[in-house]
Design a protein around this motif. Sequence first.
Motif, mmCIF file in Angstrom:
data_model
loop_
_atom_site.group_PDB
_atom_site.id
_atom_site.type_symbol
_atom_site.label_atom_id
_atom_site.label_comp_id
_atom_site.label_asym_id
_atom_site.label_seq_id
_atom_site.Cartn_x
_atom_site.Cartn_y
_atom_site.Cartn_z
ATOM 1 N N LEU A 1 3.715 8.566 -0.075
ATOM 2 C CA LEU A 1 3.923 8.986 1.179
ATOM 3 C C LEU A 1 4.249 10.361 1.616
ATOM 4 O O LEU A 1 3.921 11.059 0.460
ATOM 5 C CB LEU A 1 5.515 8.228 1.595
ATOM 6 C CG LEU A 1 5.389 6.569 1.112
ATOM 7 C CD1 LEU A 1 7.104 6.242 1.395
ATOM 8 C CD2 LEU A 1 4.772 5.881 1.877
ATOM 9 N N SER A 2 4.429 10.723 2.678
ATOM 10 C CA SER A 2 4.426 12.075 3.299
ATOM 11 C C SER A 2 5.529 12.835 2.440
ATOM 12 O O SER A 2 5.150 14.059 2.328
ATOM 13 C CB SER A 2 4.552 12.023 4.527
ATOM 14 O OG SER A 2 5.968 11.564 4.903
ATOM 15 N N ASP A 3 6.388 12.292 1.628
ATOM 16 C CA ASP A 3 7.595 13.054 1.123
ATOM 17 C C ASP A 3 7.068 13.165 -0.534
ATOM 18 O O ASP A 3 7.861 13.755 -1.069
ATOM 19 C CB ASP A 3 8.893 12.405 1.438
ATOM 20 C CG ASP A 3 8.993 10.992 0.738
ATOM 21 O OD1 ASP A 3 8.036 10.429 0.444
ATOM 22 O OD2 ASP A 3 10.195 10.613 0.377
ATOM 23 N N GLY A 4 5.929 12.672 -0.856
ATOM 24 C CA GLY A 4 5.727 12.537 -2.216
ATOM 25 C C GLY A 4 6.077 11.337 -3.231
ATOM 26 O O GLY A 4 5.633 11.006 -4.183
ATOM 27 N N THR A 5 6.817 10.395 -2.312
ATOM 28 C CA THR A 5 7.077 9.208 -2.972
ATOM 29 C C THR A 5 6.089 8.161 -3.289
ATOM 30 O O THR A 5 5.198 8.248 -2.268
ATOM 31 C CB THR A 5 8.513 8.371 -2.240
ATOM 32 O OG1 THR A 5 9.412 9.038 -1.981
ATOM 33 C CG2 THR A 5 8.329 7.152 -2.508
ATOM 34 N N LYS A 6 5.961 7.777 -4.355
ATOM 35 C CA LYS A 6 4.714 6.878 -4.771
ATOM 36 C C LYS A 6 5.622 5.275 -4.817
ATOM 37 O O LYS A 6 6.439 5.056 -5.309
ATOM 38 C CB LYS A 6 4.251 7.079 -6.349
ATOM 39 C CG LYS A 6 3.672 8.547 -6.330
ATOM 40 C CD LYS A 6 2.889 8.626 -7.572
ATOM 41 C CE LYS A 6 2.219 10.029 -7.769
ATOM 42 N NZ LYS A 6 1.660 10.187 -9.159
ATOM 43 N N VAL A 7 4.584 4.503 -4.176
ATOM 44 C CA VAL A 7 4.904 3.075 -3.944
ATOM 45 C C VAL A 7 3.518 2.360 -4.376
ATOM 46 O O VAL A 7 2.420 2.733 -4.108
ATOM 47 C CB VAL A 7 5.258 2.632 -2.597
ATOM 48 C CG1 VAL A 7 5.394 1.252 -2.652
ATOM 49 C CG2 VAL A 7 6.247 3.825 -2.154
ATOM 50 N N TRP A 8 3.858 1.268 -5.399
ATOM 51 C CA TRP A 8 2.697 0.423 -5.555
ATOM 52 C C TRP A 8 3.141 -1.154 -5.115
ATOM 53 O O TRP A 8 4.229 -1.532 -5.296
ATOM 54 C CB TRP A 8 3.002 0.217 -7.163
ATOM 55 C CG TRP A 8 2.235 1.173 -8.101
ATOM 56 C CD1 TRP A 8 0.713 1.541 -8.484
ATOM 57 C CD2 TRP A 8 3.066 2.680 -8.421
ATOM 58 N NE1 TRP A 8 0.785 2.705 -9.186
ATOM 59 C CE2 TRP A 8 1.920 3.392 -9.148
ATOM 60 C CE3 TRP A 8 4.230 2.999 -8.050
ATOM 61 C CZ2 TRP A 8 2.432 4.438 -9.537
ATOM 62 C CZ3 TRP A 8 4.379 4.273 -8.660
ATOM 63 C CH2 TRP A 8 3.549 5.184 -9.344
ATOM 64 N N LEU A 9 2.268 -1.456 -4.267
ATOM 65 C CA LEU A 9 2.524 -2.939 -3.735
ATOM 66 C C LEU A 9 1.681 -3.861 -4.384
ATOM 67 O O LEU A 9 0.490 -3.708 -4.818
ATOM 68 C CB LEU A 9 2.016 -2.880 -2.157
ATOM 69 C CG LEU A 9 2.866 -2.148 -1.215
ATOM 70 C CD1 LEU A 9 2.124 -2.109 0.193
ATOM 71 C CD2 LEU A 9 4.104 -2.693 -1.100
ATOM 72 N N ASN A 10 2.390 -4.778 -4.777
ATOM 73 C CA ASN A 10 2.082 -6.045 -5.333
ATOM 74 C C ASN A 10 1.389 -7.085 -4.455
ATOM 75 O O ASN A 10 1.176 -6.542 -3.174
ATOM 76 C CB ASN A 10 2.956 -7.021 -5.822
ATOM 77 C CG ASN A 10 2.600 -7.891 -7.106
ATOM 78 O OD1 ASN A 10 1.239 -7.907 -7.433
ATOM 79 N ND2 ASN A 10 3.230 -8.506 -7.863
#
Length: 382
Positions: free
Chosen positions: A194-203
């Motif tokens: 995301l734009s704030d650097g947060t990483k997300v993995w979607l199943n």
Amino acid sequence: MEREQFLFLIDNYINGTASEADQLLVELYYEKLQTKGEVFVAPEKEELLKFAILEKIKAGLDEGDIEKVDKRGTRIVILSRLKWISAAAILIVVGMTLWFNQIQLKKAADNIDYASKILPGTNKAILILDDGSRIDLDKAGNGVIAKQTGLSIEKTGDGSLVYSKSNFKGDESDNRIKYLTVLTPKGGKYEITLSDGTKVWLNSASSMRYPSSFNGKERRIELKGEGYFEVSHDSSRPFIVSSDNQEVKVLGTHFNISAYDDDGYIKTTLLQGSVKVNATYLKPGQQATLIEKNIVVKEVDVQNAIDWKNGKFILKDDDLKTIMRKLSRWYDIEVEYSGNVDGLSFGGRVSRSKNLSEALEVLRLTGDVKFKVVGRRVTVMP
């Protein structure tokens, strides 16, 4: 008769060392088993048994032809032939059983073969922009794939999305917050930064709706399905994940949320840091399960909760229907049940990179369950 004794007598029957009484016992007992539908003789041994019976029939009929033709002798011949007629009936049953077993084995092989053609999921998702346009991320090339005011969206070489600031002006008169949505289908997964650097993995079978940039006093997103988060720390702006009746609030931490509609619950598992699930705080190693409005917290093995992110299915006394829901999402299959499978649980481990047949084989080996695969429909039977 015990199974071991029967198998021993069969060996003697085939080898020609069984007594006449034992021969008759084998024939009658085998006929009884066939009537009950109980078969536990290996197919290759049944072939030998069929041959032995056939030879006995031939020898018996020849012997009957040369008996004396007086009244007593005629009676003996008739009785002898009746005995071989009975044996011939057994032979027919044996032959039919072998034929049926071969058909069933072929069907089972076909099922296994087809299941082996159902491959695991891959990196694929759809990106929906604020104006409603859709980008198939599986087909899009690497590099910048979209731009919005002050923001650039880039697909990287490893197949993930990265958002960064851009000099693109766009329509500067439009000051409203612009939202994006990433959808992963069945058989898909995706990673987003995301734009704030947060990483997300979607199943697989999941979606996340979020602003193209976080400009307010909080960083809020909406999740359906399952996602693993590594939140960039920002003490002035909490990160909030909204899922149905639940809100998870953090400042910066690692956690997993599973919020599939068909599960009937939401599970939040904390790996490190601290999170607030509605009004409940979690510590690392704890999992909160929300059912309707009730939350239950317990200690868990966090690696089980993120097995999907690490490319595995880790089963530890998991309910069969829960397992099949996971398989249906990852392999893009439909699951139906024939018979009662409630209360069945399984343990085991299999890589998510394996085809469907290997995943089903783990369940076959660890529990009393069978599968029938037709097309992409899997029927589960006790």
